[in-house]
Design a protein around this motif. Structure first.
Motif, PDB file in Angstrom:
ATOM      1  N   ALA A   1       9.399 -13.196  -9.860  1.00  0.00           N
ATOM      2  CA  ALA A   1      10.805 -13.362  -9.670  1.00  0.00           C
ATOM      3  C   ALA A   1      11.040 -14.185  -8.993  1.00  0.00           C
ATOM      4  O   ALA A   1      12.669 -14.993  -8.244  1.00  0.00           O
ATOM      5  CB  ALA A   1      11.782 -12.168  -9.057  1.00  0.00           C
ATOM      6  N   ASN A   2      10.134 -14.405  -7.713  1.00  0.00           N
ATOM      7  CA  ASN A   2      10.524 -15.285  -6.551  1.00  0.00           C
ATOM      8  C   ASN A   2       9.227 -16.484  -6.342  1.00  0.00           C
ATOM      9  O   ASN A   2       8.171 -15.683  -5.472  1.00  0.00           O
ATOM     10  CB  ASN A   2      10.876 -15.270  -5.537  1.00  0.00           C
ATOM     11  N   THR A   3       9.473 -17.357  -6.911  1.00  0.00           N
ATOM     12  CA  THR A   3       7.908 -18.516  -6.449  1.00  0.00           C
ATOM     13  C   THR A   3       7.106 -18.396  -4.706  1.00  0.00           C
ATOM     14  O   THR A   3       6.131 -19.167  -4.740  1.00  0.00           O
ATOM     15  CB  THR A   3       7.606 -19.592  -7.508  1.00  0.00           C
ATOM     16  N   GLU A   4       8.432 -18.335  -4.018  1.00  0.00           N
ATOM     17  CA  GLU A   4       8.155 -19.047  -2.924  1.00  0.00           C
ATOM     18  C   GLU A   4       7.094 -18.519  -1.710  1.00  0.00           C
ATOM     19  O   GLU A   4       6.662 -18.240  -0.933  1.00  0.00           O
ATOM     20  CB  GLU A   4       9.366 -19.416  -1.867  1.00  0.00           C
ATOM     21  N   LEU A   5       7.412 -16.960  -2.236  1.00  0.00           N
ATOM     22  CA  LEU A   5       7.503 -15.684  -1.833  1.00  0.00           C
ATOM     23  C   LEU A   5       5.505 -15.113  -1.866  1.00  0.00           C
ATOM     24  O   LEU A   5       5.265 -15.278  -2.700  1.00  0.00           O
ATOM     25  CB  LEU A   5       8.023 -14.150  -1.611  1.00  0.00           C
ATOM     26  N   ARG A   6       5.054 -15.079  -0.570  1.00  0.00           N
ATOM     27  CA  ARG A   6       3.573 -14.398  -0.192  1.00  0.00           C
ATOM     28  C   ARG A   6       4.061 -12.724  -0.153  1.00  0.00           C
ATOM     29  O   ARG A   6       4.702 -12.570   0.959  1.00  0.00           O
ATOM     30  CB  ARG A   6       2.849 -15.156   0.620  1.00  0.00           C
ATOM     31  N   VAL A   7       2.542 -12.209  -0.724  1.00  0.00           N
ATOM     32  CA  VAL A   7       2.727 -10.671  -0.595  1.00  0.00           C
ATOM     33  C   VAL A   7       1.311 -10.408   0.163  1.00  0.00           C
ATOM     34  O   VAL A   7       0.469 -10.616  -0.315  1.00  0.00           O
ATOM     35  CB  VAL A   7       3.034  -9.989  -1.351  1.00  0.00           C
ATOM     36  N   LEU A   8       1.657  -9.225   1.523  1.00  0.00           N
ATOM     37  CA  LEU A   8      -0.118  -9.315   1.999  1.00  0.00           C
ATOM     38  C   LEU A   8       0.470  -7.745   1.686  1.00  0.00           C
ATOM     39  O   LEU A   8       1.240  -7.125   2.367  1.00  0.00           O
ATOM     40  CB  LEU A   8       0.137  -9.446   3.410  1.00  0.00           C
ATOM     41  N   VAL A   9      -0.901  -7.109   1.238  1.00  0.00           N
ATOM     42  CA  VAL A   9      -0.698  -5.889   1.059  1.00  0.00           C
ATOM     43  C   VAL A   9      -1.671  -5.386   2.263  1.00  0.00           C
ATOM     44  O   VAL A   9      -3.068  -5.354   2.257  1.00  0.00           O
ATOM     45  CB  VAL A   9      -1.172  -5.118  -0.248  1.00  0.00           C
ATOM     46  N   ARG A  10      -1.146  -3.552   3.146  1.00  0.00           N
ATOM     47  CA  ARG A  10      -2.148  -3.124   3.595  1.00  0.00           C
ATOM     48  C   ARG A  10      -2.778  -2.165   3.106  1.00  0.00           C
ATOM     49  O   ARG A  10      -1.616  -1.208   2.980  1.00  0.00           O
ATOM     50  CB  ARG A  10      -1.675  -3.487   4.838  1.00  0.00           C
ATOM     51  N   LEU A  11      -3.434  -1.596   2.834  1.00  0.00           N
ATOM     52  CA  LEU A  11      -4.077  -0.705   2.131  1.00  0.00           C
ATOM     53  C   LEU A  11      -4.365   0.711   3.121  1.00  0.00           C
ATOM     54  O   LEU A  11      -5.161   0.493   4.216  1.00  0.00           O
ATOM     55  CB  LEU A  11      -5.688  -0.398   1.217  1.00  0.00           C
ATOM     56  N   HIS A  12      -3.949   1.959   2.753  1.00  0.00           N
ATOM     57  CA  HIS A  12      -3.798   3.431   4.123  1.00  0.00           C
ATOM     58  C   HIS A  12      -5.571   3.330   3.552  1.00  0.00           C
ATOM     59  O   HIS A  12      -6.174   3.178   2.813  1.00  0.00           O
ATOM     60  CB  HIS A  12      -3.152   4.049   3.456  1.00  0.00           C
ATOM     61  N   PRO A  13      -6.648   3.886   4.671  1.00  0.00           N
ATOM     62  CA  PRO A  13      -7.417   4.076   5.576  1.00  0.00           C
ATOM     63  C   PRO A  13      -8.494   5.071   3.817  1.00  0.00           C
ATOM     64  O   PRO A  13      -9.836   4.549   3.803  1.00  0.00           O
ATOM     65  CB  PRO A  13      -8.271   4.324   6.398  1.00  0.00           C
ATOM     66  N   ALA A  14      -7.127   5.579   3.741  1.00  0.00           N
ATOM     67  CA  ALA A  14      -7.719   6.925   2.564  1.00  0.00           C
ATOM     68  C   ALA A  14      -7.625   5.933   1.160  1.00  0.00           C
ATOM     69  O   ALA A  14      -7.680   6.864  -0.322  1.00  0.00           O
ATOM     70  CB  ALA A  14      -7.554   8.412   2.589  1.00  0.00           C
TER      71      ALA A  14
ATOM     72  N   ASP B   1      -5.630  -1.194  -8.182  1.00  0.00           N
ATOM     73  CA  ASP B   1      -4.176  -1.527  -8.320  1.00  0.00           C
ATOM     74  C   ASP B   1      -4.152  -3.255  -8.263  1.00  0.00           C
ATOM     75  O   ASP B   1      -2.941  -4.274  -8.224  1.00  0.00           O
ATOM     76  CB  ASP B   1      -3.225  -0.188  -8.598  1.00  0.00           C
ATOM     77  N   PHE B   2      -3.724  -3.120  -6.138  1.00  0.00           N
ATOM     78  CA  PHE B   2      -3.183  -4.111  -5.838  1.00  0.00           C
ATOM     79  C   PHE B   2      -4.528  -5.212  -5.687  1.00  0.00           C
ATOM     80  O   PHE B   2      -4.620  -6.155  -5.815  1.00  0.00           O
ATOM     81  CB  PHE B   2      -3.232  -3.785  -4.205  1.00  0.00           C
ATOM     82  N   ASP B   3      -5.509  -4.356  -6.080  1.00  0.00           N
ATOM     83  CA  ASP B   3      -6.563  -5.867  -6.324  1.00  0.00           C
ATOM     84  C   ASP B   3      -6.872  -6.140  -7.489  1.00  0.00           C
ATOM     85  O   ASP B   3      -6.901  -7.500  -7.259  1.00  0.00           O
ATOM     86  CB  ASP B   3      -8.255  -4.651  -6.379  1.00  0.00           C
ATOM     87  N   ARG B   4      -6.476  -5.755  -8.217  1.00  0.00           N
ATOM     88  CA  ARG B   4      -6.098  -6.731  -9.867  1.00  0.00           C
ATOM     89  C   ARG B   4      -5.182  -7.561 -10.224  1.00  0.00           C
ATOM     90  O   ARG B   4      -5.414  -8.908 -10.157  1.00  0.00           O
ATOM     91  CB  ARG B   4      -5.999  -5.222 -11.006  1.00  0.00           C
ATOM     92  N   LEU B   5      -4.145  -7.385  -8.849  1.00  0.00           N
ATOM     93  CA  LEU B   5      -2.994  -8.065  -8.687  1.00  0.00           C
ATOM     94  C   LEU B   5      -3.109  -9.843  -7.807  1.00  0.00           C
ATOM     95  O   LEU B   5      -2.584 -10.829  -7.954  1.00  0.00           O
ATOM     96  CB  LEU B   5      -2.070  -7.528  -7.990  1.00  0.00           C
ATOM     97  N   ALA B   6      -4.795  -8.839  -6.874  1.00  0.00           N
ATOM     98  CA  ALA B   6      -5.103 -10.437  -6.318  1.00  0.00           C
ATOM     99  C   ALA B   6      -5.257 -11.280  -7.044  1.00  0.00           C
ATOM    100  O   ALA B   6      -5.976 -12.321  -6.985  1.00  0.00           O
ATOM    101  CB  ALA B   6      -5.396  -9.708  -5.134  1.00  0.00           C
ATOM    102  N   GLU B   7      -6.529 -10.896  -7.686  1.00  0.00           N
ATOM    103  CA  GLU B   7      -7.120 -11.426  -8.389  1.00  0.00           C
ATOM    104  C   GLU B   7      -6.064 -12.561  -9.761  1.00  0.00           C
ATOM    105  O   GLU B   7      -6.202 -13.890 -10.462  1.00  0.00           O
ATOM    106  CB  GLU B   7      -7.869 -10.447 -10.140  1.00  0.00           C
ATOM    107  N   GLN B   8      -5.011 -11.778 -10.385  1.00  0.00           N
ATOM    108  CA  GLN B   8      -3.759 -12.954 -10.867  1.00  0.00           C
ATOM    109  C   GLN B   8      -3.063 -13.174 -10.019  1.00  0.00           C
ATOM    110  O   GLN B   8      -2.573 -14.301 -10.256  1.00  0.00           O
ATOM    111  CB  GLN B   8      -2.546 -11.409 -11.241  1.00  0.00           C
ATOM    112  N   TRP B   9      -2.907 -13.164  -8.777  1.00  0.00           N
ATOM    113  CA  TRP B   9      -2.204 -13.467  -7.895  1.00  0.00           C
ATOM    114  C   TRP B   9      -2.653 -14.283  -6.247  1.00  0.00           C
ATOM    115  O   TRP B   9      -2.870 -14.514  -5.718  1.00  0.00           O
ATOM    116  CB  TRP B   9      -1.031 -13.953  -7.366  1.00  0.00           C
ATOM    117  N   PRO B  10      -4.124 -15.221  -6.708  1.00  0.00           N
ATOM    118  CA  PRO B  10      -5.091 -15.409  -5.778  1.00  0.00           C
ATOM    119  C   PRO B  10      -4.116 -16.501  -4.586  1.00  0.00           C
ATOM    120  O   PRO B  10      -4.294 -16.302  -3.598  1.00  0.00           O
ATOM    121  CB  PRO B  10      -5.648 -16.024  -6.226  1.00  0.00           C
ATOM    122  N   ALA B  11      -3.606 -17.374  -5.329  1.00  0.00           N
ATOM    123  CA  ALA B  11      -2.997 -17.604  -3.402  1.00  0.00           C
ATOM    124  C   ALA B  11      -1.224 -17.170  -3.259  1.00  0.00           C
ATOM    125  O   ALA B  11      -1.530 -17.281  -2.352  1.00  0.00           O
ATOM    126  CB  ALA B  11      -2.804 -18.931  -4.730  1.00  0.00           C
TER     127      ALA B  11
END
Length: 406
Positions: A259-272, A277-287
């Motif tokens: 929806a917004n090409t200017e935003l960047r997303v930082l996903v912080r995974l819980h230790p457990a 799911d988010f790893d697959r998104l990172a491959e789709q949106w690497p930048a």
């Protein structure tokens, strides 16, 4: 027929062994003579991540005065070695038998486990003879047994707040500690009902100390580029977060990126969190999407790098509000409403549908003035639940530990 008989005998033998452990639990053992004085202060560590929580306090007290008390088999010993810390591993005590009246049949296994755990804890404490035992949160069964063992030996115990006691499990009732070191008065009120006999001391949160230093890494340390950063904090699938809930949060992130090409997303995974799911998104949106963990960057750096912090019901949402970064709470059901709720005190934005989440995240991330309207409520929330923000929380914690260990 043979298999049924074998299974029945196995159940009977397990019951006999449990009873044998129970009837030896009241026997008092002589202290083994060690090669020198034990540590003055013992920190109980359930998992390796607790070492990171205790480390600033241990460094200030002096590692030569401290040791970690752990259960065998959880990787704590290896993690402690990397930090150069001593470890006292709970050991099994040999038992002599004496007759005791037995509890009801259905409770035999529980009583035997509790009795044996208490005996093991007493034996290890008597061997090392610390002056104080320090816990983080201390709401689990092993921590309860260790605290009771220390209490029976006249060893002081202190509980450091580690989480928010979102759900009051039985471990929070009648806690046996000499002092309960709490972040703020809001959490004192939370526990004073189930544990009224403890001495409560407000110290502030060590997280606020790190935030007060204002030396966190900029957003560019996570990944290069321009545009606001939205932090998304995950929780592992559990009784409160279904597989569908987790997938919905990932879908919200994907729709925000689209929806917004200017935003960047930082996903912080819980230790457990072991989902991908988010790893697959990172491959789709690497930048524009980066997946990180506590081992890569500290929590305060992640919060400071972000314009918004988004999640289902993570503790980080409350900590973001305390840091002055607006949380967006995605509440997909009543099960996601957990104490304390910054959204109920005007210190967070509440969304209840994926569509509402996407709209709120994309608009608020780009509008600093709109986020600023929540600043006063977030300050009030901080004072209530996180105490003084003067950078001296660790100082107050150390002062309380020294007061019982000296």
């Amino acid at each position: 027929v043979y298999k049924r008989q074998a299974a029945a005998f196995s159940d009977f033998w397990q019951c006999v062994k449990a009873y044998l452990r129970l009837i030896g639990a009241s026997f008092q053992w002589p202290v083994r003579q060690g090669g020198g004085p034990g540590p003055e202060i013992v920190f109980h560590v359930l998992r390796p991540r607790f070492i990171d929580f205790f480390h600033p306090v241990i460094q200030r007290l002096g590692p030569h005065r401290c040791a970690l008390f752990c259960e065998p088999g959880y990787g704590v010993e290896e993690a402690a070695a990397r930090h150069g810390l001593k470890v006292c591993v709970r050991t099994k005590e040999r038992m002599r038998w004496r007759f005791l009246g037995h509890p009801p049949r259905q409770m035999l296994s529980f009583y035997s486990v509790a009795a044996a755990s208490l005996l093991d804890a007493r034996g290890t404490l008597r061997r090392h003879r610390p002056r104080a035992v320090v816990f983080a949160e201390a709401a689990s069964f092993p921590e309860e047994m260790l605290a009771r063992a220390a209490q029976s030996l006249g060893i002081a115990t202190l509980r450091l707040q580690y989480g928010r006691a979102g759900l009051l499990s039985p471990g929070y009732y009648e806690m046996p500690h000499d002092k309960m070191l709490m972040w703020g008065e809001g959490f004192v009120s939370r526990l004073r009902g189930p544990s009224p006999d403890c001495a409560y001391v407000v110290t502030g949160s060590p997280l606020m100390d790190r935030l007060a230093q204002k030396d966190s890494l900029p957003a560019e340390a996570f990944f290069p580029g321009e545009g606001p950063v939205v932090a998304v904090v995950s929780q592992p699938e559990c009784a409160s977060i279904s597989r569908h809930d987790y997938a919905t949060l990932a879908n919200i992130v994907e729709r925000v990126l689209g929806a917004n090409t200017e935003l960047r997303v930082l996903v912080r995974l819980h230790p457990a969190d072991e989902a991908t799911d988010f790893d697959r998104l990172a491959e789709q949106w690497p930048a524009r999407l980066r997946v990180t963990s506590a081992r890569e960057f500290p929590l305060d750096a992640v919060i400071r790098a972000s314009a918004l912090v988004v999640g289902l019901y993570s503790t980080v949402l409350s900590e973001a509000a305390a840091a002055g970064v607006l949380p967006v709470v995605v509440r997909l059901g009543a099960r996601h409403r957990v104490f304390p709720s910054p959204e109920d005190e005007g210190a967070a934005v509440l969304v209840t549908t994926p569509e509402e989440a996407v709209e709120s995240i994309t608009s608020l991330a780009m509008d600093a003035a709109a986020r600023q309207r929540y600043a006063e409520a977030m300050m009030m929330f901080t004072r209530k639940y996180f105490g003084p923000a003067d950078g001296r929380a660790v100082d107050r914690i150390i002062q309380q530990i020294e007061s019982v260990a000296s």
